[in-house]
Motif scaffolding. Structure first.
Motif, PDB file in Angstrom:
ATOM      1  N   THR A 125       0.804  -1.222   0.000  1.00 26.25           N
ATOM      2  CA  THR A 125       0.000   0.000   0.000  1.00 26.25           C
ATOM      3  C   THR A 125       0.835   1.269   0.000  1.00 26.25           C
ATOM      4  OG1 THR A 125      -0.134  -0.006   2.413  1.00 26.25           O
ATOM      5  CG2 THR A 125      -1.882  -1.151   1.208  1.00 26.25           C
ATOM      6  N   GLU A 126       2.160   1.145   0.079  1.00 28.97           N
ATOM      7  CA  GLU A 126       3.005   2.330   0.183  1.00 28.97           C
ATOM      8  C   GLU A 126       3.902   2.568  -1.023  1.00 28.97           C
ATOM      9  OE1 GLU A 126       5.205   1.873   3.759  1.00 28.97           O
ATOM     10  OE2 GLU A 126       3.474   2.190   5.028  1.00 28.97           O
ATOM     11  N   TYR A 127       4.524   1.549  -1.548  1.00 28.39           N
ATOM     12  CA  TYR A 127       5.542   1.717  -2.581  1.00 28.39           C
ATOM     13  C   TYR A 127       4.919   1.958  -3.944  1.00 28.39           C
ATOM     14  CZ  TYR A 127       9.484   0.822  -5.610  1.00 28.39           C
ATOM     15  OH  TYR A 127      10.451   0.938  -6.561  1.00 28.39           O
ATOM     16  N   ARG A 128       5.362   2.977  -4.638  1.00 29.79           N
ATOM     17  CA  ARG A 128       4.920   3.288  -5.997  1.00 29.79           C
ATOM     18  C   ARG A 128       6.154   3.433  -6.875  1.00 29.79           C
ATOM     19  NH1 ARG A 128       0.835   1.667  -4.192  1.00 29.79           N
ATOM     20  NH2 ARG A 128      -0.937   2.881  -3.513  1.00 29.79           N
ATOM     21  N   PRO A 129       6.470   2.411  -7.698  1.00 33.59           N
ATOM     22  CA  PRO A 129       7.682   2.498  -8.533  1.00 33.59           C
ATOM     23  C   PRO A 129       7.531   3.545  -9.630  1.00 33.59           C
ATOM     24  CG  PRO A 129       6.400   0.568  -9.107  1.00 33.59           C
ATOM     25  CD  PRO A 129       5.748   1.174  -7.906  1.00 33.59           C
ATOM     26  N   LEU A 130       8.661   4.086 -10.063  1.00 32.64           N
ATOM     27  CA  LEU A 130       8.701   5.036 -11.166  1.00 32.64           C
ATOM     28  C   LEU A 130       8.482   4.294 -12.483  1.00 32.64           C
ATOM     29  CD1 LEU A 130      11.842   7.059 -10.054  1.00 32.64           C
ATOM     30  CD2 LEU A 130       9.451   7.707  -9.765  1.00 32.64           C
ATOM     31  N   ASN A 131       8.091   5.016 -13.510  1.00 30.77           N
ATOM     32  CA  ASN A 131       7.964   4.420 -14.838  1.00 30.77           C
ATOM     33  C   ASN A 131       9.348   4.139 -15.406  1.00 30.77           C
ATOM     34  OD1 ASN A 131       5.211   4.625 -14.746  1.00 30.77           O
ATOM     35  ND2 ASN A 131       5.113   6.512 -15.904  1.00 30.77           N
ATOM     36  N   ILE A 132       9.466   3.070 -16.189  1.00 27.10           N
ATOM     37  CA  ILE A 132      10.713   2.721 -16.847  1.00 27.10           C
ATOM     38  C   ILE A 132      10.428   2.407 -18.309  1.00 27.10           C
ATOM     39  CG2 ILE A 132      11.776   1.833 -14.735  1.00 27.10           C
ATOM     40  CD1 ILE A 132      11.268  -0.990 -15.861  1.00 27.10           C
ATOM     41  N   VAL A 133      11.475   2.358 -19.126  1.00 28.58           N
ATOM     42  CA  VAL A 133      11.343   2.005 -20.535  1.00 28.58           C
ATOM     43  C   VAL A 133      11.669   0.526 -20.679  1.00 28.58           C
ATOM     44  CG1 VAL A 133      12.217   2.417 -22.863  1.00 28.58           C
ATOM     45  CG2 VAL A 133      11.942   4.334 -21.270  1.00 28.58           C
ATOM     46  N   ALA A 134      10.799  -0.215 -21.371  1.00 26.45           N
ATOM     47  CA  ALA A 134      10.994  -1.663 -21.548  1.00 26.45           C
ATOM     48  C   ALA A 134      10.449  -2.077 -22.903  1.00 26.45           C
ATOM     49  CB  ALA A 134      10.274  -2.429 -20.441  1.00 26.45           C
ATOM     50  N   GLY A 135      10.865  -3.250 -23.377  1.00 27.09           N
ATOM     51  CA  GLY A 135      10.352  -3.797 -24.627  1.00 27.09           C
ATOM     52  C   GLY A 135       8.906  -4.246 -24.463  1.00 27.09           C
ATOM     53  N   PHE A 136       8.174  -4.351 -25.584  1.00 28.88           N
ATOM     54  CA  PHE A 136       6.770  -4.744 -25.526  1.00 28.88           C
ATOM     55  C   PHE A 136       6.586  -6.146 -24.971  1.00 28.88           C
ATOM     56  CE2 PHE A 136       5.845  -1.162 -28.294  1.00 28.88           C
ATOM     57  CZ  PHE A 136       4.643  -0.742 -27.763  1.00 28.88           C
ATOM     58  N   ASP A 137       7.564  -7.031 -25.145  1.00 31.71           N
ATOM     59  CA  ASP A 137       7.431  -8.396 -24.649  1.00 31.71           C
ATOM     60  C   ASP A 137       7.966  -8.563 -23.230  1.00 31.71           C
ATOM     61  OD1 ASP A 137      10.026  -7.940 -25.417  1.00 31.71           O
ATOM     62  OD2 ASP A 137      10.334  -9.918 -26.269  1.00 31.71           O
ATOM     63  N   ALA A 138       8.462  -7.498 -22.613  1.00 32.53           N
ATOM     64  CA  ALA A 138       9.048  -7.576 -21.273  1.00 32.53           C
ATOM     65  C   ALA A 138       7.990  -7.362 -20.200  1.00 32.53           C
ATOM     66  CB  ALA A 138      10.142  -6.530 -21.119  1.00 32.53           C
ATOM     67  N   ARG A 139       8.188  -8.005 -19.054  1.00 30.76           N
ATOM     68  CA  ARG A 139       7.356  -7.791 -17.872  1.00 30.76           C
ATOM     69  C   ARG A 139       8.284  -7.315 -16.765  1.00 30.76           C
ATOM     70  NH1 ARG A 139       3.518 -12.605 -16.598  1.00 30.76           N
ATOM     71  NH2 ARG A 139       3.011 -11.113 -15.003  1.00 30.76           N
ATOM     72  N   PRO A 140       8.597  -6.034 -16.732  1.00 32.34           N
ATOM     73  CA  PRO A 140       9.584  -5.532 -15.779  1.00 32.34           C
ATOM     74  C   PRO A 140       9.129  -5.662 -14.336  1.00 32.34           C
ATOM     75  CG  PRO A 140       8.496  -3.724 -16.888  1.00 32.34           C
ATOM     76  CD  PRO A 140       8.017  -4.982 -17.542  1.00 32.34           C
ATOM     77  N   GLN A 141      10.091  -5.920 -13.466  1.00 36.00           N
ATOM     78  CA  GLN A 141       9.816  -6.045 -12.044  1.00 36.00           C
ATOM     79  C   GLN A 141      10.872  -5.272 -11.279  1.00 36.00           C
ATOM     80  OE1 GLN A 141      10.015 -10.295 -11.925  1.00 36.00           O
ATOM     81  NE2 GLN A 141       7.806 -10.495 -12.053  1.00 36.00           N
ATOM     82  N   VAL A 142      10.514  -4.810 -10.113  1.00 40.98           N
ATOM     83  CA  VAL A 142      11.438  -4.119  -9.235  1.00 40.98           C
ATOM     84  C   VAL A 142      11.428  -4.852  -7.899  1.00 40.98           C
ATOM     85  CG1 VAL A 142       9.689  -2.466  -8.469  1.00 40.98           C
ATOM     86  CG2 VAL A 142      12.092  -1.880  -8.268  1.00 40.98           C
ATOM     87  N   VAL A 143      12.614  -5.065  -7.310  1.00 42.20           N
ATOM     88  CA  VAL A 143      12.721  -5.760  -6.026  1.00 42.20           C
ATOM     89  C   VAL A 143      12.406  -4.767  -4.911  1.00 42.20           C
ATOM     90  CG1 VAL A 143      14.248  -7.018  -4.479  1.00 42.20           C
ATOM     91  CG2 VAL A 143      14.392  -7.385  -6.940  1.00 42.20           C
ATOM     92  N   MET A 144      11.491  -5.165  -4.002  1.00 42.53           N
ATOM     93  CA  MET A 144      11.046  -4.292  -2.922  1.00 42.53           C
ATOM     94  C   MET A 144      11.409  -4.887  -1.570  1.00 42.53           C
ATOM     95  SD  MET A 144       7.150  -3.689  -4.334  1.00 42.53           S
ATOM     96  CE  MET A 144       6.574  -4.378  -2.835  1.00 42.53           C
ATOM     97  N   ALA A 145      11.449  -4.044  -0.567  1.00 43.96           N
ATOM     98  CA  ALA A 145      11.639  -4.508   0.802  1.00 43.96           C
ATOM     99  C   ALA A 145      10.355  -5.206   1.251  1.00 43.96           C
ATOM    100  CB  ALA A 145      11.938  -3.346   1.726  1.00 43.96           C
ATOM    101  N   GLU A 146      10.487  -6.270   2.038  1.00 37.69           N
ATOM    102  CA  GLU A 146       9.310  -7.025   2.454  1.00 37.69           C
ATOM    103  C   GLU A 146       8.638  -6.431   3.687  1.00 37.69           C
ATOM    104  OE1 GLU A 146       9.495 -11.241   2.387  1.00 37.69           O
ATOM    105  OE2 GLU A 146      11.119 -11.242   0.929  1.00 37.69           O
ATOM    106  N   LEU A 147       9.308  -5.525   4.393  1.00 37.85           N
ATOM    107  CA  LEU A 147       8.737  -4.945   5.599  1.00 37.85           C
ATOM    108  C   LEU A 147       8.051  -3.628   5.268  1.00 37.85           C
ATOM    109  CD1 LEU A 147      11.668  -5.653   8.055  1.00 37.85           C
ATOM    110  CD2 LEU A 147       9.556  -6.939   7.801  1.00 37.85           C
ATOM    111  N   SER A 148       6.787  -3.709   4.914  1.00 37.45           N
ATOM    112  CA  SER A 148       5.993  -2.524   4.634  1.00 37.45           C
ATOM    113  C   SER A 148       4.530  -2.899   4.812  1.00 37.45           C
ATOM    114  CB  SER A 148       6.253  -2.023   3.215  1.00 37.45           C
ATOM    115  OG  SER A 148       5.888  -3.006   2.280  1.00 37.45           O
ATOM    116  N   LYS A 149       3.643  -1.917   4.745  1.00 39.36           N
ATOM    117  CA  LYS A 149       2.219  -2.191   4.917  1.00 39.36           C
ATOM    118  C   LYS A 149       1.686  -2.889   3.672  1.00 39.36           C
ATOM    119  CE  LYS A 149       1.383   1.684   7.960  1.00 39.36           C
ATOM    120  NZ  LYS A 149       0.671   2.951   8.146  1.00 39.36           N
ATOM    121  N   THR A 150       1.038  -4.041   3.886  1.00 40.25           N
ATOM    122  CA  THR A 150       0.495  -4.800   2.764  1.00 40.25           C
ATOM    123  C   THR A 150      -0.906  -5.294   3.081  1.00 40.25           C
ATOM    124  OG1 THR A 150       1.420  -6.881   3.570  1.00 40.25           O
ATOM    125  CG2 THR A 150       2.761  -5.645   2.000  1.00 40.25           C
TER     126      THR A 150
END
Length: 97
Positions: free
Chosen positions: A61-86
Motif C-alpha cells: 500500500t506504500e511503494y509506488r515504482p517510477l515508470n521505466i522504458v521496456a520492450g513490448f514483450d518484457a514484464r519488468p519487475q522491481v525488487v522491494m523490501a518485504e517490511l511494509s504495509k500490505t
C-alpha cells in the motif's frame, strides 16, 4: 520514444527479494518438469476439475515504482523490501474454469 517503436514506458511490478532469487529460467523449467511428473502419476491430463491453483498475493500500500522504458514483450519487475504495509489477497480456481 517515437524512433523506438518496440519500446514502451511501463510501471514495473513489485517483486520481493526471495521471489526474485527463484525467478530464474532453470527454476521455472524444473517446476514444470515436476508438475508434469505429478500429472502423469495421478493421471490428471484429462481431469481439469481435479486441478486447482491457490495463490496468495500481497499488495503493497506504500511503494509506488517510477515508470521505466521496456520492450513490448518484457514484464519488468522491481525488487522491494518485504517490511511494509500490505494487504493479503488469496484466490483459487480450477483448470476447468
Amino acid at each position: 520514444m517515437g524512433r523506438w517503436l518496440e519500446l514502451k514506458v511501463v510501471k514495473p511490478s513489485g517483486l520481493s527479494e526471495q521471489r526474485a532469487r527463484f525467478a530464474s529460467k532453470e527454476v521455472i523449467l524444473n517446476y514444470f518438469e515436476e508438475l508434469k511428473t505429478i500429472f502423469d502419476k495421478y493421471e490428471l491430463h484429462n481431469k481439469p476439475h481435479h486441478v486447482y491453483n491457490i495463490d496468495e498475493n500481497d499488495i503493497n500500500t506504500e511503494y509506488r515504482p517510477l515508470n521505466i522504458v521496456a520492450g513490448f514483450d518484457a514484464r519488468p519487475q522491481v525488487v522491494m523490501a518485504e517490511l511494509s504495509k500490505t494487504v493479503t489477497v488469496i484466490g483459487r480456481g480450477n483448470a476447468l474454469g
